[in-house]
Design an enzyme around this catalytic site. Sequence first.
Site, PDB file in Angstrom:
ATOM      1  N   GLU A  49       0.884  -1.167   0.000  1.00  0.00           N
ATOM      2  CA  GLU A  49       0.000   0.000   0.000  1.00  0.00           C
ATOM      3  C   GLU A  49       0.921   1.217   0.000  1.00  0.00           C
ATOM      4  O   GLU A  49       1.574   1.503   1.002  1.00  0.00           O
ATOM      5  CB  GLU A  49      -0.878  -0.039   1.251  1.00  0.00           C
ATOM      6  N   ASP A  60      -5.008  10.156   8.674  1.00  0.00           N
ATOM      7  CA  ASP A  60      -3.664   9.806   9.119  1.00  0.00           C
ATOM      8  C   ASP A  60      -3.382  10.289  10.532  1.00  0.00           C
ATOM      9  O   ASP A  60      -3.663  11.436  10.882  1.00  0.00           O
ATOM     10  CB  ASP A  60      -2.615  10.412   8.181  1.00  0.00           C
TER      11      ASP A  60
END
Length: 271
Positions: A49, A60
């Site tokens: 990924e 995030d």
Amino acid sequence: MSATARRISELRAEGRPALIGYLPVGFPTVDGSLRAARALVEAGADILEIGVPYSDPVMDGSTIQAAAVRALDGGVRLTDLFRVVEGVADLGAPALVMTYFNPVLRYGVERFAADLASAGGAGLITPDLIPEEASEWISAADAHGLDKVFLVAPSSTDARLASTAAASRGFVYAASTMGVTGERATVGPRAAELVARTRAAGAENVCVGLGVSRAEQAAEVGAYADGVIVGSAFVRPLLEASSEDEGIAAMAAVARSIAGGVRAARTGGAA
């Protein structure tokens, strides 16, 4: 069957889930991110990924944000992504791109899909895009044979699970908990239930991310999920190291440990 789904199917036949490893392009450098990605596969990751650093992330946590800032400060460009994807294409591990959708829109959706496919990429994971707003991307992905990985969460309704499962190709990304990425002491307690609900809604492959950082957690999640997604635990050693070589070696050691947990998930062996 897509390359990602094929790899998950092969591993299922072996009696285990996939280890999906996240690293951002351009961190610690563009060349360093390519070296790190290759080392991650060599240490046991089955699917890559590759993240696109973004200045305004919504998913995030602090570790990946810090890496993204360093990559952006270092001048990483979206075109660097395709070079890194192409640079891992010989390893046999499908490479998915994890990105917020605005960079794709700015680049041009059709152009992005064409360039990603040309580089040997497997598809996109789009955390801020829902299927109902993804028609342009779905058309481009279908035209170029790319995976479309959408996300579900513990709060997702049955109707949302069904629409996401129908739109996804490769796998459905199940966020183990509400919140951002990061290493946690425990994986979200509703993750197993979410996987079961998503399968019941029609998903063939469901992979779990957010919070997995240790071998025993990987074994726990791998017992019920088709794939275990790990990001912050791989990025942290690169952040903390005093040199690129030291960081890659430390990251690979973490990957080997977590890969051991994934491989023990359905065997009852020690993680």
